[in-house]
Design a protein around this motif. Structure first.
Motif, short mmCIF file in Angstrom:
data_model
loop_
_atom_site.label_atom_id
_atom_site.label_comp_id
_atom_site.label_asym_id
_atom_site.label_seq_id
_atom_site.Cartn_x
_atom_site.Cartn_y
_atom_site.Cartn_z
N GLY A 73 8.77 57.89 30.13
CA GLY A 73 10.17 57.71 29.72
C GLY A 73 10.74 56.43 30.27
N ASN A 74 10.40 56.12 31.53
CA ASN A 74 10.87 54.87 32.13
C ASN A 74 10.32 53.65 31.40
OD1 ASN A 74 12.63 55.34 34.31
ND2 ASN A 74 10.95 56.27 35.43
N VAL A 75 9.03 53.71 31.07
CA VAL A 75 8.43 52.58 30.37
C VAL A 75 9.14 52.37 29.03
CG1 VAL A 75 6.31 51.64 29.42
CG2 VAL A 75 6.22 53.06 31.46
N LEU A 76 9.47 53.49 28.40
CA LEU A 76 10.13 53.39 27.10
C LEU A 76 11.50 52.72 27.19
CD1 LEU A 76 9.14 56.83 25.57
CD2 LEU A 76 8.52 54.59 24.70
N ILE A 77 12.12 52.77 28.37
CA ILE A 77 13.40 52.06 28.52
C ILE A 77 13.19 50.58 28.22
CG2 ILE A 77 15.22 51.38 30.13
CD1 ILE A 77 14.81 53.91 31.63
N GLY A 78 12.10 50.03 28.75
CA GLY A 78 11.82 48.62 28.52
C GLY A 78 11.59 48.34 27.05
N LEU A 79 10.86 49.26 26.41
CA LEU A 79 10.58 49.09 24.99
C LEU A 79 11.88 49.20 24.19
CD1 LEU A 79 7.95 48.61 23.52
CD2 LEU A 79 7.79 51.05 23.07
N ALA A 80 12.74 50.12 24.62
CA ALA A 80 13.99 50.33 23.90
C ALA A 80 14.91 49.12 24.01
CB ALA A 80 14.70 51.58 24.41
N ALA A 81 14.78 48.38 25.11
CA ALA A 81 15.61 47.19 25.23
C ALA A 81 15.28 46.23 24.08
CB ALA A 81 15.38 46.51 26.58
N GLY A 82 14.02 46.25 23.66
CA GLY A 82 13.64 45.49 22.47
C GLY A 82 13.78 43.99 22.60
N THR A 83 13.71 43.47 23.82
CA THR A 83 13.80 42.02 24.01
C THR A 83 12.55 41.53 24.70
OG1 THR A 83 14.86 42.41 26.12
CG2 THR A 83 16.30 42.01 24.24
N LYS A 84 12.45 40.22 24.78
CA LYS A 84 11.38 39.61 25.55
C LYS A 84 11.39 40.15 26.97
CE LYS A 84 8.84 35.93 27.12
NZ LYS A 84 8.37 36.53 28.35
N MET A 85 12.58 40.21 27.56
CA MET A 85 12.66 40.69 28.93
C MET A 85 12.25 42.15 29.01
SD MET A 85 15.86 40.34 31.45
CE MET A 85 15.71 40.67 33.18
#
Lengths: 524, 499
Positions: free
Chosen positions: B310-322
């Motif tokens: 779920g935490n990793v998906l936060i990064g994916l959900a941001a949907g940016t390079k960062m």
């Protein structure tokens, strides 16, 4: 806003990591006596370094001193930035001072797992000093969180109460709950800076550096949001009423050394004056915020004092008196004037000598009577006159008798509070009266009257180490009480800077220092 | 359709790591057949040696900046693919080292075990390079075949058989979803290469097709609501395989997800952000809350793994390079901490033959080293500074806050507190409780090495993360012009909830 002074030698890094390094050395040792001696040597050396810092500190200056600045994680704008100013430098000294006393106190009162105890204690010292010298907010947060780990083990493994496991977990989870909201606040500060930096083309666009964050103006409604998020972090840690429920448990069940740290070193209120007030001046002066904070402060004073009145156990009594004292600190802070802030800061330091001192006294009582509960105490004054005397002196300082340090701090706070509104001052005075009542009442019942049932008549009075602890506390109590000028001078410059910042609001001030941004700001 | 295949020597070079590994796993299998008396741990060292060579090749690829596509864009090599391959090969190497003692428990096919692990690794390496829908299907299935066997490897153990069956049935189900989704997408667009699909317009068929593909990949990463197989499979499978399963396939599936979302579906970002936010919140909350009630450490780590995803998906959900940088970095921290934690579980389990948390009582007395290592791994998973997990969480949250995903962050932060609770329960057992049997635990050399690698990774990533951040930032350079941060475009006062 703030000038930075450097010192040729990375003394703050040494201050932070000396205890941790010492803890690692202790790990290699097996001999109990050697471990104790080495631990003492380390904390004394740490105190020596702290004295060097205090003596080389330039008073009456708002500058960040002894600065050390290195990149840590540049892509995220996280840096290793250490510095002290008038707000934090005294806490560094206080931490070093109290840790020595704790080591002395623990000398023969801690018997099980001696090595682990001193390792945890030294690690705790590292994290606390780290909290006070960190200028980068993430670095600050690192130490702030890291503190929980040694605390957890100290409370759980060496606590004296039966409920210590529950207390340790409660402490860690409550504080963490507040901290994660504070982290969100910190991230929002960074985001705000990022937007500002991108607009004016300032590189790097991410930063958690307190001094950089001061430059970026923050819109008022966002300031309020960040203020409340950070408030949660500091309020749980302090703890402010009504976030205080972990404190009596931890102080009542945990070891005395931990209680001294938690009651004597006011991390939560330090957070307010270090970060909340300067970074979020508009939110801090917002009338709703001030009203809420003042109300909480007054409630804490009254609640803490009244509940302390009915506590039969000295440790729980001191926990509630701590809550009341924290109310005083907040009262001074959100009076938002020079006297209030100065008094509040001085009181935070004072509590490190008085409340923490009373915890040492409670520890002495405990090691003699195996209890701090009134049912087991009574008529001790004749048996242990020295202990009774020091109890009275430190107790009176805690009440705020003129001539002791407590008086100076509380007087300044009340002065500030009266300047803000007469009502705040009036209720605050009430707290002083209650403070006298609960402590003296407890003292009378524990020390005078017939000797309590079951107490051996041959209780011994304070030994040399305990006398040393009491004497050094008394020296500090009277020094600050009779001649507070050096302490006040150290804080003056920085407190004045905070007051100015509060009056001016969060407009960019140091932009001129960045040639890139100047033209654009003028256009705006 | 006429399909011509032309390959030059330079093209083959792109496949070098895979070719090496393929050769090597044939060698391992052949050696096992030809020389049955050979001690099986020699076979393990043989595999480790091969993997080390592959790892070196991959690092060379990364430094030399070798990139390109093969087979009509089916197979892509770029820094992103290489990053994922390094993670997968590194994990496999450590898992094999960690398996060496455990393998003695198997009555049969001890040699084939290493072959199967290598084969799964090969499949996952191909997954990292999958660049069209067809190769997604093939590589996902390829990598899973090895696991079907490995999960049920403890043939006498009912739990292992049950685990294998559950994993198999749900795996087949996911494969069906994947195939069906791919057929729909192909039917709607007539294209299979990720970058070609990017120009497609949203039709109902396409939407359903992609939803099915996501569901199938959701099974692979074990996100809620596709997590049902995880606890029993993790519990029953041989522990080294559980460790492997908890990291490598997830990492590989994230490689596909990242490419698909960021390349094919970049224009539909608002839609999939909502989807990912929902899945992320569900995974974190469900995983953490259910983890509290666990009595078995493998099940606890299974649920905590769901939450970590779920935490990793936060990064994916941001949907940016960062966001993608943060995600990659987080996967790196997760790899070390989770693999380390499982290594301790394997080491303890090898001696006491139990995975119950109750049996971890007094571990500190029996093996201070293992207890300390476990403490570090759990604290890193919980996100306590200054360990790797803390930097990973900060990075992820920072990426998400730039995109204004406040709900997600608040849920994520509260979950940090919940997670610390159950991690502390284990810490308490290890450090506070008294052991039933105080005899010291013996740990073998390879096992110790794995724990040390985990410790080193967890601590270095926390204290000196800079080179690793540079690495992930470099690995995702391809996304820098695709989706930029939108936060700076917004007026600064716009916040969903302001004071």
């Amino acid at each position: 806003m703030l000038q930075e002074l450097t010192f040729g030698f990375p003394i703050l890094t040494l201050l932070v990591f000396l205890p941790l390094g010492g803890a690692l050395v202790l790990w290699l040792l097996e001999d109990g006596d050697l471990i104790k001696r080495l631990a003492l040597a380390i904390v004394v050396l740490e105190m020596g370094l702290a004295v060097v810092v205090l003596r080389s500190f330039v008073p009456d200056s708002a500058a960040m001193q002894f600065t050390e600045h290195h990149q840590w994680i540049p892509p995220l704008g996280i840096s290793y930035h250490l510095a002290v100013d008038g707000i934090s430098v005294l806490f560094v000294g206080l931490t070093a001072f109290l840790t020595i006393l704790i080591v002395l106190y623990s000398w023969d009162t801690v018997r099980g797992q001696v090595k682990e105890y001193y390792m945890a204690l030294l690690a705790l010292e590292t994290t606390i000093v780290g909290i006070f010298v960190s200028i980068d907010l993430i670095l600050f947060f690192v130490f702030w969180e890291l503190m929980l780990i040694p605390s957890y083990f100290l409370i759980k493994l060496w606590g004296t109460g039966g409920e210590r496991e529950h207390a340790a977990l409660k402490y860690v989870l409550y504080t963490l709950l507040g901290s994660v909201f504070m982290l969100l606040g910190i991230l929002l500060l960074d985001l705000n800076y990022h937007e500002w930096a991108v607009r004016y083309g300032i590189e790097p666009s991410y930063t958690f550096d307190f001094l950089h964050l001061l430059n970026a103006p923050i819109p008022p409604d966002r300031q309020l949001l960040i203020f409340w998020l950070m408030f949660l972090g500091f309020a749980f840690k302090a703890p402010l009423f009504p976030f205080h429920t972990w404190l009596p448990d931890v102080l009542g069940e945990g070891p005395f050394g931990m209680a001294v740290v938690l009651a004597g070193i006011k991390l939560g209120t330090y957070g307010f004056i270090r970060f909340s007030l300067p970074l979020l001046p508009d939110a801090s002066t917002n009338s709703v915020v001030v009203l809420v904070l003042m109300t909480l402060a007054l409630l804490a004073i009254v609640y803490g004092s009244v509940v302390a009145l009915i506590q039969p156990d000295l440790r729980r009594l001191l926990a509630f008196s701590s809550i009341g004292h924290l109310g005083f600190c907040v009262l001074g802070l959100f009076a938002l004037n020079f006297q209030g802030l100065q008094g509040s800061l001085l009181t935070m330091i004072n509590l490190g000598f008085t409340t923490a001192g009373l915890f040492f006294v409670a520890g002495f009582l405990y090691s003699r009577c195996q209890s701090t509960h009134l049912s087991a105490l009574g008529g001790l004054a004749r048996q242990v006159p020295l202990l009774a005397t020091f109890f009275l002196i430190i107790g009176l300082a805690s009440i705020g008798l003129p001539g002791t340090n407590g008086f100076v701090g509380e007087f300044l706070i009340l002065l500030g509070a009266f300047k803000a509104h007469w009502f705040y001052g009036a209720v605050g005075v009430l707290g002083v009266i209650f403070g006298a009542a609960y402590l003296l009442w407890y003292y009378e019942r524990a020390m005078f009257g017939p000797l309590a049932q079951g107490l051996n008549r041959a209780i011994v009075d304070l030994n040399a180490r305990e006398r040393l602890i009491c004497l050094s506390l008394c020296v500090m109590i009277f020094w600050i009480g009779l001649y507070p000028a050096p302490f006040l001078r150290i804080m003056n410059g920085s407190v004045q800077a905070v007051v100015e910042r509060l009056e001016r609001g969060s407009t960019p001030t140091a932009v001129a220092a960045r040639p890139l941004a100047r033209a654009e700001v003028v256009e705006e | 359709m006429k399909f011509t295949l032309t390959m030059s020597g330079a093209d083959l070079l792109l496949l070098l790591p895979e070719i090496l590994l393929t050769t090597w796993l044939c060698v391992v299998l052949a050696v096992d057949f030809v020389w049955p008396q050979l001690r099986k741990d020699r076979l393990a060292y043989l595999s480790v040696g091969g993997l080390a060579v592959v790892l070196v090749t991959l690092f060379w690829f990364d430094l030399a900046g070798i990139s390109g596509t093969l087979f009509k864009h089916m197979f892509v090599v770029d820094r992103l693919a290489i990053f994922f391959k390094i993670l997968i090969v590194g994990t496999t190497l450590l898992v094999i080292l960690a398996s060496m003692d455990y393998v003695r428990r198997f009555r049969f096919f001890r040699g084939e075990y290493y072959f199967l692990v290598l084969m799964s690794a090969l499949g996952m390496m191909f997954m990292s390079s999958a660049n069209d829908l067809l190769s997604v299907f093939i590589t996902v299935e390829f990598s899973t075949f090895g696991f079907y066997v490995l999960v049920a490897y403890l043939r006498q153990d009912l739990a292992s058989n049950e685990a294998g069956l559950k994993f198999f049935i749900l795996g087949i189900f996911a494969a069906g979803l994947l195939a069906y989704g791919i057929s729909l997408v192909y039917g709607e667009t007539g294209k299979i290469v990720f970058s070609d699909i990017a120009s497609a317009s949203a039709t109902p068929g396409l939407v359903i097709g992609f939803l099915l593909i996501f569901a199938a990949l959701g099974f692979k990463i074990g996100a809620v609501p596709f997590h049902a197989w995880i606890p029993d499979t993790y519990h029953g499978a041989p522990t080294p395989i559980t460790a492997f399963l908890s990291i490598a396939p997830k990492v590989a599936a994230f490689a596909i997800l990242l490419r698909m979302l960021f390349v094919s579906l970049a224009t539909f970002k608002p839609a999939w952000v909502v989807l990912l936010v929902a899945v992320s919140i569900l995974s974190m909350t469900y995983g953490n809350i259910v983890a509290i009630a666990q009595r078995n450490i493998k099940r606890l780590l299974a649920y905590s793994g769901i939450a970590q995803i779920g935490n990793v998906l936060i990064g994916l959900a941001a949907g940016t390079k960062m966001g993608s940088d943060a995600m990659l970095f987080y996967l790196l921290t997760y790899l070390f901490a989770n693999l380390g934690a499982f290594a301790v579980v394997i080491a303890v389990g090898n001696v006491i033959r139990s995975d119950e948390i109750e049996d971890y009582s007094g571990l500190n007395r029996r093996s201070p080293f293992l207890a300390f290592a476990m403490l570090v791994f759990l604290l890193s998973l919980a996100g306590v500074p200054p360990l790797a997990g803390f930097i990973g969480k900060i990075y992820i949250f920072l990426a998400a806050i730039d995109e204004g995903l406040y709900t997600l962050i608040v849920v994520g932060l509260i979950n940090v507190v919940i997670a610390l609770y159950y991690y502390l329960v284990i810490v308490k057992k290890m450090y506070i409780n008294e052991p039933v049997d105080p005899s010291p635990l013996r740990i073998s050399g390879p096992m110790t090495a794995v724990v040390y690698v985990g410790l080193a990774g967890t601590i270095i990533l926390g204290i000196y993360p800079r080179p690793f951040i540079d690495w992930v930032v470099g690995a995702t350079l391809m996304f820098s012009n695709l989706v930029g941060p939108t936060a700076s475009v917004l007026p600064p006062t716009v916040l969903p909830f302001g004071g």
